[in-house]
Design a protein around this motif. Structure first.
Motif, mmCIF file in Angstrom:
data_model
loop_
_atom_site.group_PDB
_atom_site.id
_atom_site.type_symbol
_atom_site.label_atom_id
_atom_site.label_comp_id
_atom_site.label_asym_id
_atom_site.label_seq_id
_atom_site.Cartn_x
_atom_site.Cartn_y
_atom_site.Cartn_z
ATOM 1 N N GLN A 244 0.813 -1.218 0.000
ATOM 2 C CA GLN A 244 0.000 0.000 0.000
ATOM 3 C C GLN A 244 0.852 1.277 0.000
ATOM 4 O OE1 GLN A 244 -3.238 -0.850 -0.251
ATOM 5 N NE2 GLN A 244 -2.492 -2.963 0.007
ATOM 6 N N THR A 245 1.996 1.209 0.679
ATOM 7 C CA THR A 245 2.816 2.407 0.856
ATOM 8 C C THR A 245 4.268 1.975 1.102
ATOM 9 O OG1 THR A 245 3.048 4.477 2.126
ATOM 10 C CG2 THR A 245 2.378 2.522 3.362
ATOM 11 N N THR A 246 5.119 2.950 1.390
ATOM 12 C CA THR A 246 6.524 2.641 1.669
ATOM 13 C C THR A 246 6.697 2.298 3.144
ATOM 14 O OG1 THR A 246 7.258 4.139 -0.067
ATOM 15 C CG2 THR A 246 8.887 3.519 1.586
ATOM 16 N N THR A 257 5.612 3.593 8.580
ATOM 17 C CA THR A 257 5.314 3.911 7.174
ATOM 18 C C THR A 257 5.160 5.424 7.016
ATOM 19 O OG1 THR A 257 2.884 3.878 7.352
ATOM 20 C CG2 THR A 257 4.002 1.752 7.015
ATOM 21 N N GLU A 260 -0.217 9.214 4.938
ATOM 22 C CA GLU A 260 -0.996 9.752 3.826
ATOM 23 C C GLU A 260 -2.415 9.982 4.326
ATOM 24 O OE1 GLU A 260 -0.678 7.806 0.023
ATOM 25 O OE2 GLU A 260 1.321 7.049 0.535
ATOM 26 N N GLN A 263 -5.834 7.731 3.890
ATOM 27 C CA GLN A 263 -5.530 6.362 3.481
ATOM 28 C C GLN A 263 -5.445 5.385 4.644
ATOM 29 O OE1 GLN A 263 -5.272 5.283 0.217
ATOM 30 N NE2 GLN A 263 -6.065 7.333 -0.158
ATOM 31 N N TRP A 267 -5.918 1.243 4.582
ATOM 32 C CA TRP A 267 -4.803 0.333 4.867
ATOM 33 C C TRP A 267 -5.142 -0.583 6.045
ATOM 34 C CZ3 TRP A 267 -0.459 4.607 4.819
ATOM 35 C CH2 TRP A 267 -0.347 5.113 3.520
#
Length: 302
Positions: A244-246, A257, A260, A263, A267
């Motif tokens: 989903q993300t870094t 993470t 955002e 979001q 998530w």
């Protein structure tokens, strides 16, 4: 939005030491621009070059379209400044101080003195001697002096220095008023990171004679925002979040993470659907001070 001050490749060398190392930035009409850096970063040297007090070794400064080096008189009339503390005569009244400074600038009508007095809110005390003024009132009188020539760019070096919390808040609101209602470009050099965060539209972070970042306060902080996820099993949760993300790593048994806005719930739903037990979701939004220390490698502002 019109650019009122344009700085390109500005350098200053004293002896064999390069103090200012190729600065480039712009100020826009109606914005407050923060200038941040520890003692010795080169902020005051830069400001002195911007207002013509010292000459750059190389580089270009343009004020409202006029080259400061080749068209000095035309350029400098569009800029007002207070470098460090305003120079005032304590035995004169505020009005007499402004009359004295108005004589140094060509074609300042008496009406302009009345206008700046009203602008800075000193109508009730302007005929009192300056030695009876509070520090905040002296700062306002100094700004009135800088505004006499009706400049488009106002440069303030530590405008809240020495003020109490109420005075700091008042000065912050006044600077915002000058930008938003009067359309001035205001460059504020300050060591009060929390005030810069509240006051400024954009910020330049300076270290050792160089600008290392320029951006809006919102963007600078957003880049450093983090979310700490406590979930089990940890490895499986990390794998799903990485889709989903870094994922930046782990700290204190939590997955870290990027943040955002909007979001996090999506998530979290992905984790729950995969049978992950999520016990804690902790967003951490940094302050400008956190960001400053990270970008400058631990330097602090004195």
């Amino acid at each position: 939005m019109t650019d009122t001050l344009v700085v390109q490749g500005l350098r200053k060398t004293i002896g064999k030491k390069e103090i200012i190392k190729g600065l480039s930035f712009t100020l826009r009409e109606g914005e407050v621009f923060g200038f941040l850096g520890p003692n010795g970063a080169g902020k005051t040297t830069t400001i002195r070059m911007l207002v013509g007090l010292i000459k750059p070794t190389s580089g270009h400064i343009s004020i409202c379209g006029y080259d400061l080096r080749r068209q000095f008189s035309q350029a400098i009339r569009h800029i007002g400044c207070i470098v460090e503390n305003p120079e005032l005569y304590p035995y004169l009244s505020g009005w007499e101080n402004l009359e004295h400074f108005a004589r140094m600038v060509p074609n300042i009508p008496k009406e302009r003195i009345s206008e700046v007095v009203e602008l800075v809110g000193l109508q009730n005390r302007i005929h009192d001697r300056v030695r009876t003024y509070s520090l905040g009132m002296r700062q306002r009188l100094g700004i009135a002096q800088a505004l006499l020539g009706n400049p488009k760019v106002l440069i303030l070096d530590e405008p809240t220095n020495g003020l109490d919390p109420a005075g700091i808040r008042e000065m912050r609101e006044f600077i915002r008023f000058l930008a938003e209602k009067e359309g001035l470009s205001v460059l504020v050099s300050s060591h009060l990171l929390s005030e810069i965060q509240l006051m400024c539209d954009r910020v330049a972070i300076m270290s050792k004679g160089e600008i290392i970042r320029i951006d809006t306060v919102e963007n600078l902080l957003k880049e450093q925002a983090r979310v700490y996820w406590k979930a089990a099993p940890l490895d499986q949760a990390k794998k799903i979040l990485a889709e989903q993300t870094t994922v930046l790593g782990e700290k204190d048994d939590a997955i870290v993470t990027f943040y955002e806005a909007g979001q996090l719930s999506a998530w979290n739903e992905k984790l729950v659907q995969a049978g992950i037990r999520v016990s804690e979701i902790q967003p951490k939004l940094p302050t400008l001070e956190d960001l400053f220390i990270e970008l400058t490698g631990g330097e602090t502002i004195d």
